[in-house]
Design a protein around this motif. Structure first.
Motif, short mmCIF file in Angstrom:
data_model
loop_
_atom_site.label_atom_id
_atom_site.label_comp_id
_atom_site.label_asym_id
_atom_site.label_seq_id
_atom_site.Cartn_x
_atom_site.Cartn_y
_atom_site.Cartn_z
N THR A 33 -2.52 -35.99 -18.42
CA THR A 33 -3.75 -36.77 -18.35
C THR A 33 -4.88 -35.93 -17.78
O THR A 33 -4.74 -35.32 -16.72
CB THR A 33 -3.55 -38.03 -17.49
OG1 THR A 33 -2.49 -38.81 -18.03
CG2 THR A 33 -4.82 -38.88 -17.46
N ARG A 69 3.28 -31.11 -21.47
CA ARG A 69 3.35 -32.26 -22.38
C ARG A 69 2.97 -33.54 -21.63
O ARG A 69 3.23 -33.70 -20.46
CB ARG A 69 4.75 -32.40 -22.97
CG ARG A 69 5.15 -31.20 -23.83
CD ARG A 69 6.45 -31.43 -24.58
NE ARG A 69 6.78 -30.25 -25.37
CZ ARG A 69 6.28 -29.99 -26.59
NH1 ARG A 69 5.44 -30.86 -27.13
NH2 ARG A 69 6.63 -28.90 -27.25
N GLN A 70 2.34 -34.46 -22.40
CA GLN A 70 1.95 -35.77 -21.87
C GLN A 70 1.17 -35.62 -20.56
O GLN A 70 1.58 -36.08 -19.51
CB GLN A 70 3.19 -36.65 -21.68
CG GLN A 70 4.02 -36.86 -22.92
CD GLN A 70 3.23 -37.50 -24.07
OE1 GLN A 70 2.31 -38.29 -23.85
NE2 GLN A 70 3.59 -37.16 -25.30
N ARG A 91 -5.07 -39.38 -21.91
CA ARG A 91 -3.76 -38.74 -21.93
C ARG A 91 -3.63 -37.90 -23.21
O ARG A 91 -3.96 -38.36 -24.30
CB ARG A 91 -2.66 -39.80 -21.89
CG ARG A 91 -1.26 -39.24 -21.65
CD ARG A 91 -0.26 -40.37 -21.46
NE ARG A 91 1.07 -39.91 -21.15
CZ ARG A 91 1.50 -39.55 -19.96
NH1 ARG A 91 0.67 -39.61 -18.93
NH2 ARG A 91 2.73 -39.15 -19.74
N HIS A 92 -3.13 -36.67 -23.05
CA HIS A 92 -3.00 -35.75 -24.17
C HIS A 92 -1.53 -35.41 -24.40
O HIS A 92 -0.78 -35.22 -23.45
CB HIS A 92 -3.80 -34.47 -23.92
CG HIS A 92 -5.27 -34.70 -23.74
ND1 HIS A 92 -6.13 -34.82 -24.81
CD2 HIS A 92 -6.02 -34.85 -22.62
CE1 HIS A 92 -7.36 -35.01 -24.35
NE2 HIS A 92 -7.31 -35.04 -23.03
N ARG A 93 -1.17 -35.32 -25.66
CA ARG A 93 0.22 -35.04 -26.01
C ARG A 93 0.63 -33.64 -25.59
O ARG A 93 1.74 -33.42 -25.12
CB ARG A 93 0.41 -35.22 -27.52
CG ARG A 93 1.84 -35.05 -28.00
CD ARG A 93 1.94 -35.30 -29.49
NE ARG A 93 1.08 -34.40 -30.24
CZ ARG A 93 1.42 -33.16 -30.59
NH1 ARG A 93 2.61 -32.68 -30.25
NH2 ARG A 93 0.59 -32.40 -31.26
#
Length: 357
Positions: free
Chosen positions: A280, A277-278, A285-287
């Motif tokens: 980069t 999660r979270q 940045r990706h959830r």
């Protein structure tokens, strides 16, 4: 008293790791950021001799003692720290002599700033930029090669019709076949040319297909271990291209292990999936991201190849084309993902990161 409580709360909300050591380098206090960096809870860490918790070298430990004795601060950049749990991290840290706020005894304030994540992001941005530059170069080169190849092939076909003897056609056939071979090589350099067929894909179905192919190609000589996270959701992608990318990596691992026989007692390919999660990738940045690790117990990647491993035509095998990893990286990049690797004797791990949004 109220001021001390406020100061402690401020320290607990900092992203910088803060530790307070006594004159013997025992930990008196560590904030949550320091706990996260050093992988040790404050309750267990307080009272521990700091070099037992995290050590750079004996010389660095002596420098901490000297900072207290001489009352001089110092800073180290990108220091490689060995933690209590045998893991290794890279930190920037500063040591500043202070007086304990309550006892007024000489103490040492340590500020820690993790560098691993920043260094990884920097490497990824450089890798992505390099891939873009390489693709642009290859596209231009392909255009310059394919145009004259088409002319050579066409001229050979026309010449073939005018030849008086059928025996001479063998030479024009060689010209045509070699022109076709070069054209196919250029097409492979360019990677997948078709528009991706987007569909909902289960990453474990992709990996199982790769396992089947590796088992057949290796004639059962490769042991395959699976460690899947069943909670990973489906992602929108081209299933065929994902299979190609994972297969290119797995096939390289298979070939490296089989070529190292009998030095390897049991060639083993390990496939592991997890979510992060979270996370980069490059500057984005990706959830939620899927991480796929493809590991082998082969001889490792030669040091001289590591910097340029994802460039086209780079291969450690005499009969290798050096296109597999370049094509795999291109496919994963199209999905805003990236491939990284780590390698040492008896263990090489390729990690594929794919955004799941």
């Amino acid at each position: 008293m109220a001021s001390a409580i406020i100061n402690q709360r401020l320290l607990e909300h900092l992203n910088t790791g803060i530790l307070l050591l006594d004159s013997k380098l025992n930990v008196l206090y560590m904030n949550p950021a320091a706990e996260a960096l050093l992988e040790m809870s404050g309750k267990r860490g307080v009272g521990v001799f700091f070099p037992d918790l995290a050590i750079e070298s004996d010389e660095a430990t002596q420098a901490l003692y000297e900072a207290i004795r001489s009352n001089h601060s110092f800073t180290k950049r990108e220091a490689v720290i060995h933690l209590h749990n045998h893991t290794q991290i890279t930190l920037d840290y500063s040591a500043s002599p202070v007086l304990h706020p309550e006892t007024r005894k000489p103490s040492l304030l340590i500020e820690l700033q993790g560098r691993d994540r920043l260094m990884r992001i920097s490497r990824e941005e450089q890798l992505i930029a390099t891939q873009e530059t390489t693709r642009s170069l290859v596209r231009g080169l392909a255009h310059e090669i394919k145009n004259p190849l088409g002319g050579i092939r066409g001229a050979a076909q026309l010449l073939e019709r005018e030849l008086p003897s059928a025996g001479l056609k063998e030479y024009t056939n060689i010209i045509i076949e070699e022109a076709d071979r070069l054209r196919d090589l250029v097409d492979r350099l360019l990677g997948p040319r078709q528009i991706p067929r987007q569909e909902q894909v289960n990453i474990h179905e992709v990996l199982e297909r790769v396992c089947q192919l590796i088992e057949v190609e290796s004639a059962g000589r490769i042991r395959i271990l699976r460690d899947y996270d069943p909670s990973i959701p489906e992602l929108l992608a081209d299933k065929g291209q994902l299979i190609q990318a994972m297969l290119n990596i797995s096939r390289n691992a298979m070939q490296a292990m089989l070529e190292a026989l009998p030095a390897i007692e049991q060639p083993t390919l390990s496939l592991r999936t997890r979510t992060i999660r979270q996370f980069t990738i490059g500057h984005q940045r990706h959830r939620l991201v899927a991480k796929i690790d493809i590991a082998d117990n082969g001889p490792g990647i030669p040091m001289e190849l590591r910097e340029n491993l994802f460039y086209p035509m780079v291969s450690g095998r005499a009969d290798g084309t050096g296109l597999g990893l370049s094509i795999a990286q291109s496919i994963i990049n199209q999905k805003s993902g990236i491939i990284e690797f780590s390698s040492q004797d008896n263990k090489t791990v390729f990690s594929i990161y794919l955004p799941l949004e």
